[in-house]
Design a protein around this motif. Structure first.
Motif, PDB file in Angstrom:
ATOM      1  N   LEU A   1       0.821  -1.208   0.000  1.00 27.31           N
ATOM      2  CA  LEU A   1       0.000   0.000   0.000  1.00 27.31           C
ATOM      3  C   LEU A   1       0.856   1.259   0.000  1.00 27.31           C
ATOM      4  O   LEU A   1       1.916   1.302   0.620  1.00 27.31           O
ATOM      5  N   THR A   2       0.376   2.274  -0.698  1.00 31.51           N
ATOM      6  CA  THR A   2       0.987   3.584  -0.545  1.00 31.51           C
ATOM      7  C   THR A   2       0.396   4.229   0.699  1.00 31.51           C
ATOM      8  O   THR A   2      -0.716   3.886   1.131  1.00 31.51           O
ATOM      9  N   ALA A   3       1.125   5.147   1.286  1.00 36.87           N
ATOM     10  CA  ALA A   3       0.689   5.743   2.544  1.00 36.87           C
ATOM     11  C   ALA A   3      -0.663   6.434   2.418  1.00 36.87           C
ATOM     12  O   ALA A   3      -1.482   6.399   3.352  1.00 36.87           O
ATOM     13  N   ASN A   4      -0.926   7.057   1.260  1.00 34.48           N
ATOM     14  CA  ASN A   4      -2.194   7.781   1.119  1.00 34.48           C
ATOM     15  C   ASN A   4      -3.393   6.873   0.869  1.00 34.48           C
ATOM     16  O   ASN A   4      -4.531   7.344   0.779  1.00 34.48           O
ATOM     17  N   GLN A   5      -3.152   5.559   0.762  1.00 33.48           N
ATOM     18  CA  GLN A   5      -4.259   4.602   0.667  1.00 33.48           C
ATOM     19  C   GLN A   5      -4.750   4.166   2.051  1.00 33.48           C
ATOM     20  O   GLN A   5      -5.713   3.425   2.159  1.00 33.48           O
ATOM     21  N   ILE A   6      -4.079   4.636   3.068  1.00 37.14           N
ATOM     22  CA  ILE A   6      -4.438   4.325   4.456  1.00 37.14           C
ATOM     23  C   ILE A   6      -4.968   5.603   5.086  1.00 37.14           C
ATOM     24  O   ILE A   6      -4.286   6.627   5.093  1.00 37.14           O
ATOM     25  N   SER A   7      -6.190   5.558   5.596  1.00 32.87           N
ATOM     26  CA  SER A   7      -6.820   6.780   6.097  1.00 32.87           C
ATOM     27  C   SER A   7      -7.328   6.595   7.523  1.00 32.87           C
ATOM     28  O   SER A   7      -7.990   5.601   7.839  1.00 32.87           O
ATOM     29  N   SER A   8      -7.024   7.545   8.385  1.00 35.68           N
ATOM     30  CA  SER A   8      -7.497   7.520   9.778  1.00 35.68           C
ATOM     31  C   SER A   8      -8.665   8.479   9.923  1.00 35.68           C
ATOM     32  O   SER A   8      -8.551   9.659   9.614  1.00 35.68           O
ATOM     33  N   GLU A   9      -9.788   7.958  10.395  1.00 34.40           N
ATOM     34  CA  GLU A   9     -10.998   8.764  10.518  1.00 34.40           C
ATOM     35  C   GLU A   9     -11.709   8.425  11.825  1.00 34.40           C
ATOM     36  O   GLU A   9     -11.914   7.250  12.138  1.00 34.40           O
ATOM     37  N   PHE A  10     -12.082   9.452  12.576  1.00 31.70           N
ATOM     38  CA  PHE A  10     -12.719   9.237  13.877  1.00 31.70           C
ATOM     39  C   PHE A  10     -14.166   8.814  13.678  1.00 31.70           C
ATOM     40  O   PHE A  10     -14.915   9.425  12.902  1.00 31.70           O
ATOM     41  N   ASP A  11     -14.565   7.745  14.372  1.00 30.22           N
ATOM     42  CA  ASP A  11     -15.927   7.228  14.306  1.00 30.22           C
ATOM     43  C   ASP A  11     -16.702   7.656  15.550  1.00 30.22           C
ATOM     44  O   ASP A  11     -16.384   7.226  16.661  1.00 30.22           O
ATOM     45  N   GLU A  12     -17.691   8.500  15.357  1.00 30.77           N
ATOM     46  CA  GLU A  12     -18.452   9.040  16.493  1.00 30.77           C
ATOM     47  C   GLU A  12     -19.197   7.947  17.253  1.00 30.77           C
ATOM     48  O   GLU A  12     -19.308   7.989  18.479  1.00 30.77           O
ATOM     49  N   GLN A  13     -19.709   6.963  16.540  1.00 35.91           N
ATOM     50  CA  GLN A  13     -20.518   5.933  17.180  1.00 35.91           C
ATOM     51  C   GLN A  13     -19.708   5.098  18.172  1.00 35.91           C
ATOM     52  O   GLN A  13     -20.160   4.815  19.273  1.00 35.91           O
TER      53      GLN A  13
ATOM     54  N   HIS B   1      -9.029   3.064   7.743  1.00 33.62           N
ATOM     55  CA  HIS B   1      -9.645   2.512   6.538  1.00 33.62           C
ATOM     56  C   HIS B   1      -8.586   2.359   5.449  1.00 33.62           C
ATOM     57  O   HIS B   1      -7.681   3.185   5.337  1.00 33.62           O
ATOM     58  N   ILE B   2      -8.737   1.310   4.651  1.00 28.86           N
ATOM     59  CA  ILE B   2      -7.770   1.016   3.602  1.00 28.86           C
ATOM     60  C   ILE B   2      -8.485   0.997   2.259  1.00 28.86           C
ATOM     61  O   ILE B   2      -9.503   0.304   2.093  1.00 28.86           O
ATOM     62  N   THR B   3      -7.966   1.743   1.304  1.00 29.47           N
ATOM     63  CA  THR B   3      -8.561   1.821  -0.025  1.00 29.47           C
ATOM     64  C   THR B   3      -8.657   0.435  -0.663  1.00 29.47           C
ATOM     65  O   THR B   3      -7.684  -0.315  -0.687  1.00 29.47           O
ATOM     66  N   GLY B   4      -9.862   0.091  -1.123  1.00 29.96           N
ATOM     67  CA  GLY B   4     -10.067  -1.182  -1.797  1.00 29.96           C
ATOM     68  C   GLY B   4     -10.165  -2.380  -0.880  1.00 29.96           C
ATOM     69  O   GLY B   4     -10.118  -3.522  -1.343  1.00 29.96           O
ATOM     70  N   SER B   5     -10.292  -2.146   0.414  1.00 31.79           N
ATOM     71  CA  SER B   5     -10.381  -3.254   1.378  1.00 31.79           C
ATOM     72  C   SER B   5     -11.475  -2.975   2.396  1.00 31.79           C
ATOM     73  O   SER B   5     -11.746  -1.822   2.735  1.00 31.79           O
ATOM     74  N   GLU B   6     -12.129  -4.041   2.841  1.00 33.04           N
ATOM     75  CA  GLU B   6     -13.138  -3.898   3.887  1.00 33.04           C
ATOM     76  C   GLU B   6     -12.525  -3.977   5.280  1.00 33.04           C
ATOM     77  O   GLU B   6     -13.204  -3.805   6.279  1.00 33.04           O
ATOM     78  N   THR B   7     -11.225  -4.234   5.347  1.00 32.46           N
ATOM     79  CA  THR B   7     -10.539  -4.312   6.633  1.00 32.46           C
ATOM     80  C   THR B   7     -10.525  -2.937   7.308  1.00 32.46           C
ATOM     81  O   THR B   7     -10.191  -1.936   6.685  1.00 32.46           O
ATOM     82  N   VAL B   8     -10.896  -2.924   8.581  1.00 36.91           N
ATOM     83  CA  VAL B   8     -10.871  -1.689   9.358  1.00 36.91           C
ATOM     84  C   VAL B   8     -10.126  -1.962  10.659  1.00 36.91           C
ATOM     85  O   VAL B   8     -10.458  -2.915  11.380  1.00 36.91           O
ATOM     86  N   PHE B   9      -9.130  -1.161  10.941  1.00 33.93           N
ATOM     87  CA  PHE B   9      -8.386  -1.283  12.189  1.00 33.93           C
ATOM     88  C   PHE B   9      -8.875  -0.233  13.174  1.00 33.93           C
ATOM     89  O   PHE B   9      -9.202   0.894  12.796  1.00 33.93           O
ATOM     90  N   SER B  10      -8.885  -0.617  14.437  1.00 31.73           N
ATOM     91  CA  SER B  10      -9.076   0.376  15.489  1.00 31.73           C
ATOM     92  C   SER B  10      -7.689   0.841  15.925  1.00 31.73           C
ATOM     93  O   SER B  10      -6.717   0.085  15.853  1.00 31.73           O
ATOM     94  N   SER B  11      -7.601   2.083  16.367  1.00 33.85           N
ATOM     95  CA  SER B  11      -6.294   2.606  16.761  1.00 33.85           C
ATOM     96  C   SER B  11      -6.444   3.546  17.941  1.00 33.85           C
ATOM     97  O   SER B  11      -7.551   3.886  18.354  1.00 33.85           O
ATOM     98  N   CYS B  12      -5.312   3.964  18.460  1.00 31.38           N
ATOM     99  CA  CYS B  12      -5.307   4.893  19.592  1.00 31.38           C
ATOM    100  C   CYS B  12      -4.115   5.832  19.452  1.00 31.38           C
ATOM    101  O   CYS B  12      -3.018   5.408  19.070  1.00 31.38           O
ATOM    102  N   LEU B  13      -4.350   7.110  19.755  1.00 28.48           N
ATOM    103  CA  LEU B  13      -3.307   8.128  19.699  1.00 28.48           C
ATOM    104  C   LEU B  13      -3.272   8.899  21.003  1.00 28.48           C
ATOM    105  O   LEU B  13      -4.266   8.980  21.725  1.00 28.48           O
ATOM    106  N   SER B  14      -2.123   9.498  21.271  1.00 29.12           N
ATOM    107  CA  SER B  14      -2.015  10.433  22.385  1.00 29.12           C
ATOM    108  C   SER B  14      -0.870  11.387  22.087  1.00 29.12           C
ATOM    109  O   SER B  14       0.074  11.038  21.365  1.00 29.12           O
ATOM    110  N   HIS B  15      -0.967  12.595  22.614  1.00 25.34           N
ATOM    111  CA  HIS B  15       0.117  13.563  22.439  1.00 25.34           C
ATOM    112  C   HIS B  15       0.128  14.532  23.610  1.00 25.34           C
ATOM    113  O   HIS B  15      -0.894  14.822  24.223  1.00 25.34           O
ATOM    114  N   SER B  16       1.317  15.030  23.909  1.00 26.71           N
ATOM    115  CA  SER B  16       1.489  16.004  24.982  1.00 26.71           C
ATOM    116  C   SER B  16       2.764  16.788  24.710  1.00 26.71           C
ATOM    117  O   SER B  16       3.838  16.195  24.599  1.00 26.71           O
ATOM    118  N   ASN B  17       2.631  18.092  24.579  1.00 28.09           N
ATOM    119  CA  ASN B  17       3.790  18.966  24.358  1.00 28.09           C
ATOM    120  C   ASN B  17       4.686  18.500  23.222  1.00 28.09           C
ATOM    121  O   ASN B  17       5.917  18.505  23.327  1.00 28.09           O
TER     122      ASN B  17
END
Length: 248
Positions: free
Chosen positions: A85-97, A104-120
């Motif tokens: 995959l090219t990097a721009n075929q992988i998209s991170s989008e927040f799901d409100e539900q 999300h991955i272009t052309g695939s039904e596979t969906v990963f859950s992820s977690c981020l954090s940041h401070s300073n």
């Protein structure tokens, strides 16, 4: 019981590709990035491009780009079927539900859950491939903040007692409790506002969730999960370490 949560049990190592496993939080100092040096159209999905464009401050753009590069790297390393995959075929989008950041991955039904954090400017990213209850949090330990006053206003009295009984460790205890609460909120998809006043140690025990924590430089880091206690952190010293996989 609370004493266990103040032990430095979360393993942190320097980035080595062969040391990565599916339960790895990648850490990086996003302030190293010069966003203008990157071809964002090649690295970010159209959705992500729209988001980073709305970010006004340099730090916000650095943190956004850094976390997305870390996530895309983890996706491409997670399975051979995604390595092309090219990097721009992988998209991170927040799901409100679900209150989760989904990959999300272009052309695939596979969906990963992820977690981020940041401070300073210090960021972390992790995939949640098993769709377990999982969350982590990073917070800078600031002795300048009125943490005792804040604890008395927001925290459970038992937590306040733990913070005030040791003047030398009061700041460290305040921020350890905070990262545990934030990680628990992310793991259970509960608003952090509803976890400020309850005793976090009781909440973790009742939810049957494991917690690992540690300090790294000026930051406190906590991981909460229901399926595994083998989570580790890997510190990426330069984003160029990921260059070969991400293709930039």
């Amino acid at each position: 019981m609370p004493g266990l949560f103040f032990q430095q049990r979360l393993v942190i190592n320097q980035y080595r590709e062969h040391l990565l496993n599916t339960n790895t939080v990648l850490l990086f100092d996003a302030q190293q990035l010069n966003v203008d040096e990157f071809d964002l159209h090649a690295l970010l999905s159209p959705f992500e491009l729209a988001v980073i464009t709305r970010r006004k401050s340099i730090k916000a753009k650095q943190e956004y780009l850094a976390t997305r590069l870390l996530l895309k790297y983890l996706v491409k390393q997670s399975s051979a079927q995604f390595s092309h995959l090219t990097a721009n075929q992988i998209s991170s989008e927040f799901d409100e539900q679900s209150s989760k950041l989904l990959i999300h991955i272009t052309g695939s039904e596979t969906v990963f859950s992820s977690c981020l954090s940041h401070s300073n400017g210090f960021v972390g990213a992790a995939l949640n491939i098993e769709r377990a209850e999982f969350g982590f949090d990073i917070e800078k330990i600031s002795v300048q903040r009125p943490f005792v006053k804040l604890a008395k206003h927001f925290y459970h009295q038992d937590e306040v007692n733990l913070i005030t009984q040791s003047q030398q460790q009061s700041a460290e205890r305040f921020f350890r409790i905070w990262t545990l609460k934030e990680a628990l909120a992310k793991a259970t998809s509960r608003p952090i506002a509803k976890l400020l006043s309850p005793n976090v140690f009781t909440e973790l025990t009742q939810a049957n969730l494991a917690a690992l924590s540690c300090q790294y430089n000026e930051f406190d880091i906590s991981v909460v999960s229901d399926k595994s206690t083998d989570w580790q952190c890997s510190v990426v010293n330069s984003i160029s370490q990921l260059r070969g996989v991400l293709g930039f």
